[in-house]
Design an enzyme around this catalytic site. Structure first.
Site, PDB file in Angstrom:
ATOM      1  CG  ASP A 206      -1.843  -1.212   1.221  1.00 23.41           C
ATOM      2  OD1 ASP A 206      -2.195  -1.692   0.125  1.00 23.41           O
ATOM      3  OD2 ASP A 206      -2.165  -1.703   2.319  1.00 23.41           O
TER       4      ASP A 206
ATOM      5  CE  LYS B 247       2.297  -2.443  -4.294  1.00 22.56           C
ATOM      6  NZ  LYS B 247       1.908  -2.131  -2.911  1.00 22.56           N
TER       7      LYS B 247
ATOM      8  N   GLY C 117      -4.679  -4.397  -3.662  1.00 19.14           N
ATOM      9  CA  GLY C 117      -5.683  -3.356  -3.897  1.00 19.14           C
ATOM     10  C   GLY C 117      -4.922  -2.143  -4.377  1.00 19.14           C
ATOM     11  CG  HIS C 118      -2.318  -2.408  -7.001  1.00 16.56           C
ATOM     12  ND1 HIS C 118      -1.544  -3.142  -7.863  1.00 16.56           N
ATOM     13  CD2 HIS C 118      -1.880  -2.729  -5.756  1.00 16.56           C
ATOM     14  CE1 HIS C 118      -0.683  -3.871  -7.171  1.00 16.56           C
ATOM     15  NE2 HIS C 118      -0.880  -3.643  -5.883  1.00 16.56           N
TER      16      HIS C 118
ATOM     17  N   PRO D 101      -8.792  -1.056   8.705  1.00 21.17           N
ATOM     18  CG  PRO D 101      -9.234  -0.609  10.949  1.00 21.17           C
ATOM     19  CD  PRO D 101      -9.685  -1.451   9.803  1.00 21.17           C
ATOM     20  NE  ARG D 102      -4.045   0.380   3.380  1.00 22.95           N
ATOM     21  CZ  ARG D 102      -4.174   1.094   2.279  1.00 22.95           C
ATOM     22  NH1 ARG D 102      -3.815   2.352   2.245  1.00 22.95           N
ATOM     23  NH2 ARG D 102      -4.654   0.539   1.185  1.00 22.95           N
TER      24      ARG D 102
HETATM   25  P1  GDP Z   1      -0.839   0.310  -3.555  1.00 25.75           P
HETATM   26  O1  GDP Z   1      -1.411  -0.984  -3.073  1.00 25.75           O
HETATM   27  O2  GDP Z   1       0.623   0.429  -3.245  1.00 25.75           O
HETATM   28  O3  GDP Z   1      -1.127   0.595  -4.989  1.00 25.75           O
HETATM   29  O4  GDP Z   1      -1.534   1.468  -2.679  1.00 25.75           O
HETATM   30  P2  GDP Z   1      -3.089   1.555  -2.291  1.00 25.75           P
HETATM   31  O5  GDP Z   1      -3.862   1.945  -3.480  1.00 25.75           O
HETATM   32  O6  GDP Z   1      -3.522   0.335  -1.557  1.00 25.75           O
HETATM   33  O7  GDP Z   1      -3.036   2.693  -1.194  1.00 25.75           O
HETATM   34  C1  GDP Z   1      -2.513   3.951  -1.470  1.00 25.75           C
HETATM   35  C2  GDP Z   1      -3.591   4.990  -1.172  1.00 25.75           C
HETATM   36  O8  GDP Z   1      -3.006   6.272  -1.092  1.00 25.75           O
HETATM   37  C3  GDP Z   1      -4.631   5.098  -2.268  1.00 25.75           C
HETATM   38  O9  GDP Z   1      -5.840   5.487  -1.694  1.00 25.75           O
HETATM   39  C4  GDP Z   1      -4.085   6.218  -3.157  1.00 25.75           C
HETATM   40  O10 GDP Z   1      -5.103   6.887  -3.892  1.00 25.75           O
HETATM   41  C5  GDP Z   1      -3.478   7.122  -2.128  1.00 25.75           C
HETATM   42  N1  GDP Z   1      -2.300   7.888  -2.572  1.00 25.75           N
HETATM   43  C6  GDP Z   1      -1.291   7.507  -3.399  1.00 25.75           C
HETATM   44  N2  GDP Z   1      -0.341   8.455  -3.448  1.00 25.75           N
HETATM   45  C7  GDP Z   1      -0.754   9.453  -2.636  1.00 25.75           C
HETATM   46  C8  GDP Z   1      -0.181  10.692  -2.238  1.00 25.75           C
HETATM   47  O11 GDP Z   1       0.916  11.078  -2.638  1.00 25.75           O
HETATM   48  N3  GDP Z   1      -0.906  11.447  -1.348  1.00 25.75           N
HETATM   49  C9  GDP Z   1      -2.117  11.055  -0.862  1.00 25.75           C
HETATM   50  N4  GDP Z   1      -2.731  11.841  -0.007  1.00 25.75           N
HETATM   51  N5  GDP Z   1      -2.681   9.893  -1.225  1.00 25.75           N
HETATM   52  C10 GDP Z   1      -1.988   9.092  -2.085  1.00 25.75           C
HETATM   53  P1  IMO Z   2      -0.961  -4.229  -2.204  1.00 25.07           P
HETATM   54  O1  IMO Z   2      -0.495  -4.789  -3.515  1.00 25.07           O
HETATM   55  C1  IMO Z   2      -0.949  -4.637   2.128  1.00 25.07           C
HETATM   56  C2  IMO Z   2      -1.017  -8.719   3.704  1.00 25.07           C
HETATM   57  C3  IMO Z   2      -2.267  -9.173   4.431  1.00 25.07           C
HETATM   58  C4  IMO Z   2      -1.665 -10.151   5.420  1.00 25.07           C
HETATM   59  C5  IMO Z   2      -0.539 -10.803   4.612  1.00 25.07           C
HETATM   60  C6  IMO Z   2      -0.907 -12.141   3.986  1.00 25.07           C
HETATM   61  O2  IMO Z   2      -2.256  -3.529  -2.270  1.00 25.07           O
HETATM   62  O3  IMO Z   2       0.130  -3.456  -1.557  1.00 25.07           O
HETATM   63  P2  IMO Z   2      -2.418 -12.799   1.893  1.00 25.07           P
HETATM   64  O4  IMO Z   2      -3.851 -12.552   1.602  1.00 25.07           O
HETATM   65  O5  IMO Z   2      -1.486 -12.242   0.874  1.00 25.07           O
HETATM   66  O6  IMO Z   2      -2.116 -14.239   2.188  1.00 25.07           O
HETATM   67  O7  IMO Z   2      -2.145 -12.012   3.279  1.00 25.07           O
HETATM   68  O8  IMO Z   2      -0.205  -9.875   3.581  1.00 25.07           O
HETATM   69  N1  IMO Z   2      -1.252  -8.194   2.329  1.00 25.07           N
HETATM   70  C7  IMO Z   2      -1.178  -6.911   2.010  1.00 25.07           C
HETATM   71  N2  IMO Z   2      -0.975  -5.814   2.784  1.00 25.07           N
HETATM   72  N3  IMO Z   2      -1.080  -4.512   0.788  1.00 25.07           N
HETATM   73  C8  IMO Z   2      -1.255  -5.597   0.009  1.00 25.07           C
HETATM   74  O9  IMO Z   2      -1.260  -5.542  -1.338  1.00 25.07           O
HETATM   75  C9  IMO Z   2      -1.351  -6.864   0.611  1.00 25.07           C
HETATM   76  N4  IMO Z   2      -1.560  -8.110   0.154  1.00 25.07           N
HETATM   77  C10 IMO Z   2      -1.484  -8.912   1.216  1.00 25.07           C
HETATM   78  O10 IMO Z   2      -2.917  -8.091   5.066  1.00 25.07           O
HETATM   79  O11 IMO Z   2      -1.059  -9.439   6.476  1.00 25.07           O
HETATM   80 MG    MG Z   3      -2.913  -1.659  -1.791  1.00 28.85          MG
END
Ligand code: GDP
Ligand code: IMO
Ligand code: MG
Length: 425
Positions: free
Chosen positions: A13, A16, A40-41, A303-304
């Site tokens: 998270d 990316k 979850g991207h 919640p993270r």
């Molecule tokens: P990923 O799994 O690494 O692709 O990240 P996620 O999408 O799970 O979580 C990143 C969250 O932060 C998403 O809600 C994005 O829209 C948000 N986000 C990404 N870059 C920024 C930033 O520079 N500032 C803020 N405020 N939000 C960001």
């Molecule tokens: P992105 O790509 C954050 C965590 C889960 C759990 C552990 C194992 O959005 O960054 P799994 O379902 O993979 O067997 O769970 O890994 N986890 C993540 N945490 N971002 C993710 O993906 C994750 N994918 C799995 O919360 O702790």
């Molecule tokens: Mg994510």
């Protein structure tokens, strides 16, 4: 740019997808190389939010090819739903999506097993329940079903029946669960064949040809370095390799094909699920970061947990992955903190240690330094020079400690709020 790999540097998270979307502008092909719908991207374009679980995050760019590599575990139902959703939003994606014939299917029994294993165990991992661990286990046990198998239905049905016999025995006898029928599994796979069969090919060949044709390829990691099955905080990890080795394994490209490895790095740290988190903030500070950064899981809504930048963790991420560039995301979220903490080492049994012991960092005490924060809104900044002095000092400290250049900075969720640091312009 030849091939560039974008890897999360922390526990996932990191932003990316936002960075992949930005980098796709300069790429021809974007490839997911591992993980599954546990990812979850999130990409935000013109205030519209998209969350991808399986489809590469470059898909919103017209004309770019998106590949689901052989290292990905593919939930056929989740995949078709994602395609449907994009098509409903007016994106024509079918001709731009390619799926590896060697990608393993995640099937309903994997998800059931994920849930039973979590509930059975005394020490929960806190998985996403998407069937990831059970599917990669079957891959290693050589009883998995792969995307390319749908082209030989007789063989597929035989293999599915064999695997299902084992799975149903385990589900019923060990966990007292409900069995799955061969008909259900086959009809799911037949639907997938019907809707997505034309997307399946030998992606290893496809990618090597693309390298030869000098196409620019962007490899998209899911999860992050510290969730890696080998290098992460085992057993609190995912079941694949988000790190550089996984990028090669999950695409079939070789080390000489890779020019750049970008560490996508949040300006602070978060973690979802169980497991050690040395620089986790106290509840009040964690909540403040969570609210500022909207830190709730994009897949599960959980919640993270939030905390402070961890220098030794990042040093390991840089070392293990050979990160030669860093993208710092969510810097804007730290706005308003009078003091910002940075973890620079640990206390273990009264002794200072500067390296993170990944496999046993459950009870280590972080050593923090504090830097002055900034109060100015930075979400409209588009260059390093425009950032407040204290934000610059924060980034300079990180860069110096890690000895890796911060090449990109992100100050908001939207596509427009990323910039290249002027040193690189
Ligand atoms: P990923 O799994 O690494 O692709 O990240 P996620 O999408 O799970 O979580 C990143 C969250 O932060 C998403 O809600 C994005 O829209 C948000 N986000 C990404 N870059 C920024 C930033 O520079 N500032 C803020 N405020 N939000 C960001
Ligand atoms: P992105 O790509 C954050 C965590 C889960 C759990 C552990 C194992 O959005 O960054 P799994 O379902 O993979 O067997 O769970 O890994 N986890 C993540 N945490 N971002 C993710 O993906 C994750 N994918 C799995 O919360 O702790
Ligand atoms: Mg994510």
């Amino acid at each position: 740019m030849g091939c560039t790999v974008a890897i999360g540097s922390q526990w996932g998270d990191e932003g990316k997808a936002k960075m992949i979307d930005y980098l796709t502008e300069d790429a021809d092909i974007v490839v997911r190389y591992q993980g599954g719908a546990n990812a979850g991207h999130t990409v935000v374009v013109d205030d519209k939010k998209f969350v991808f679980h399986l489809i590469p995050s470059g898909i919103l760019h017209e004309g770019k090819i998106c590949v689901i590599g052989n290292g990905v575990v593919l939930d056929p139902v989740a995949f078709l739903e994602e395609v449907d959703l994009l098509e409903k939003k007016g994106y024509d994606v079918k001709d731009r999506l390619i799926i590896s014939d060697s990608a393993h299917f995640i099937l309903p029994y994997h998800k059931a097993m994920d849930s039973y294993l979590e509930n059975f165990s005394n020490e929960k991992i806190g998985t996403t329940m998407r069937g990831i661990g059970p599917c990669y286990s079957d891959k290693c046990l050589r009883i998995g079903l792969r995307a390319g198998d749908i082209f030989d239905l007789n063989m597929l049905e035989k293999r599915a029946a064999d695997t299902l016999r084992i799975k149903n025995l385990q589900l019923e006898k060990i966990f007292g669960g409900e069995p799955f029928t061969l008909e259900d599994i086959m009809s799911m796979l037949l639907l997938f064949k019907d809707k997505a069969g034309s997307m399946i090919c030998n992606t290893q060949e496809y990618l090597h040809k693309a390298v030869k044709d000098r196409k620019k390829i962007l490899l998209e990691g899911a999860q992050g370095y510290a969730l890696d099955i080998d290098h992460g905080t085992y057993p609190y990890v995912t079941s694949s390799s988000p790190t550089i080795g996984g990028a090669l394994l999950g695409t079939g490209l070789n080390a000489f094909d890779i020019d750049d490895v970008i560490g996508i790095t949040k300006a602070y740290v978060t973690r979802v699920g169980e497991g050690p988190f040395p620089t986790e903030a106290d509840e009040e500070q964690s909540e403040r970061i969570r609210v500022n950064g909207n830190e709730f899981g994009a897949t599960t809504g959980r919640p993270r947990r939030c905390g402070w930048f961890d220098i030794p963790l990042l040093k390991k991420a840089v070392q293990i992955n050979g990160m030669n560039k860093l993208a710092i995301t969510k810097l804007d979220v730290l706005t308003g903190f009078e003091k910002i903490k940075i973890g620079v080492g640990y206390n273990i049994n009264g002794e200072r240690v500067d390296e993170i012991p990944m496999s046993k960092c459950k009870h280590i005490e972080p050593i923090f330094i504090e830097m002055d924060g900034w109060g100015e809104n930075i979400s409209k900044c588009r260059s390093f020079a425009e950032l407040p002095k204290n934000a610059q000092a924060y980034l300079n400290f990180i860069e110096d400690e890690l000895n890796a250049p911060i090449t990109y900075i992100s100050v908001g969720p939207g596509r427009e709020s990323t910039f290249i640091t002027e040193k690189k312009q």
